[in-house]
Design a protein around this motif. Sequence first.
Motif, PDB file in Angstrom:
ATOM      1  N   THR A 164       0.827  -1.203   0.000  1.00  0.00           N
ATOM      2  CA  THR A 164       0.000   0.000   0.000  1.00  0.00           C
ATOM      3  C   THR A 164       0.863   1.254   0.000  1.00  0.00           C
ATOM      4  O   THR A 164       2.024   1.232   0.405  1.00  0.00           O
ATOM      5  N   GLN A 165       0.245   2.334  -0.469  1.00  0.00           N
ATOM      6  CA  GLN A 165       0.864   3.649  -0.470  1.00  0.00           C
ATOM      7  C   GLN A 165      -0.219   4.636  -0.051  1.00  0.00           C
ATOM      8  O   GLN A 165      -1.250   4.743  -0.717  1.00  0.00           O
ATOM      9  N   VAL A 166       0.019   5.339   1.060  1.00  0.00           N
ATOM     10  CA  VAL A 166      -0.965   6.299   1.549  1.00  0.00           C
ATOM     11  C   VAL A 166      -0.755   7.627   0.832  1.00  0.00           C
ATOM     12  O   VAL A 166       0.339   8.183   0.837  1.00  0.00           O
ATOM     13  N   VAL A 167      -1.811   8.095   0.182  1.00  0.00           N
ATOM     14  CA  VAL A 167      -1.838   9.388  -0.509  1.00  0.00           C
ATOM     15  C   VAL A 167      -3.121  10.062  -0.050  1.00  0.00           C
ATOM     16  O   VAL A 167      -3.476   9.935   1.101  1.00  0.00           O
ATOM     17  N   ALA A 168      -3.822  10.769  -0.921  1.00  0.00           N
ATOM     18  CA  ALA A 168      -5.147  11.306  -0.571  1.00  0.00           C
ATOM     19  C   ALA A 168      -6.133  10.160  -0.782  1.00  0.00           C
ATOM     20  O   ALA A 168      -6.936  10.150  -1.698  1.00  0.00           O
ATOM     21  N   GLY A 169      -6.005   9.158   0.046  1.00  0.00           N
ATOM     22  CA  GLY A 169      -6.677   7.869  -0.095  1.00  0.00           C
ATOM     23  C   GLY A 169      -5.570   6.833   0.013  1.00  0.00           C
ATOM     24  O   GLY A 169      -4.530   7.084   0.617  1.00  0.00           O
ATOM     25  N   THR A 170      -5.753   5.689  -0.617  1.00  0.00           N
ATOM     26  CA  THR A 170      -4.732   4.639  -0.578  1.00  0.00           C
ATOM     27  C   THR A 170      -4.577   4.002  -1.942  1.00  0.00           C
ATOM     28  O   THR A 170      -5.559   3.649  -2.594  1.00  0.00           O
ATOM     29  N   ASN A 171      -3.322   3.882  -2.389  1.00  0.00           N
ATOM     30  CA  ASN A 171      -3.001   3.095  -3.569  1.00  0.00           C
ATOM     31  C   ASN A 171      -2.682   1.682  -3.100  1.00  0.00           C
ATOM     32  O   ASN A 171      -1.991   1.498  -2.093  1.00  0.00           O
ATOM     33  N   TYR A 172      -3.183   0.712  -3.824  1.00  0.00           N
ATOM     34  CA  TYR A 172      -2.913  -0.697  -3.540  1.00  0.00           C
ATOM     35  C   TYR A 172      -2.211  -1.303  -4.744  1.00  0.00           C
ATOM     36  O   TYR A 172      -2.576  -1.024  -5.890  1.00  0.00           O
ATOM     37  N   CYS A 173      -1.211  -2.121  -4.480  1.00  0.00           N
ATOM     38  CA  CYS A 173      -0.581  -2.922  -5.522  1.00  0.00           C
ATOM     39  C   CYS A 173      -0.745  -4.370  -5.087  1.00  0.00           C
ATOM     40  O   CYS A 173      -0.184  -4.798  -4.072  1.00  0.00           O
ATOM     41  N   PHE A 174      -1.544  -5.117  -5.838  1.00  0.00           N
ATOM     42  CA  PHE A 174      -1.802  -6.517  -5.528  1.00  0.00           C
ATOM     43  C   PHE A 174      -0.948  -7.397  -6.440  1.00  0.00           C
ATOM     44  O   PHE A 174      -0.933  -7.198  -7.663  1.00  0.00           O
ATOM     45  N   LEU A 175      -0.246  -8.350  -5.860  1.00  0.00           N
ATOM     46  CA  LEU A 175       0.433  -9.387  -6.629  1.00  0.00           C
ATOM     47  C   LEU A 175      -0.586 -10.503  -6.765  1.00  0.00           C
ATOM     48  O   LEU A 175      -1.006 -11.102  -5.766  1.00  0.00           O
TER      49      LEU A 175
END
Length: 90
Positions: free
Chosen positions: A42-53
């Motif tokens: 995950t990456q916290v921004v103005a919300g959350t980015n998710y990178c799923f393998l």
Amino acid sequence: MTQIAGGWSEFNYDVSAEAEAVLKEAFGNLVGVKYTANAVATQVVAGTNYCFLCTGTGTQLPGPQFPALVYVFKPLSGPAQLSEIKRINP
């Protein structure tokens, strides 16, 4: 290891129910391929980015499974949005 502000976390191979729900919400009514999450970062921004393998599997025509990175953005309010799917070549 601490996470750098705005940076990605390490992959967690214990995918939470919350992360699974975000992935399911982002795919909505997508047909043709089913993606199963094996790990998430995950990456916290103005919300959350998710990178799923993920492991992708064709649902219409049987074929080999394949690895892929699935990127999803979950804003602070509103539905999760599928950003990108990158197939990983061995």
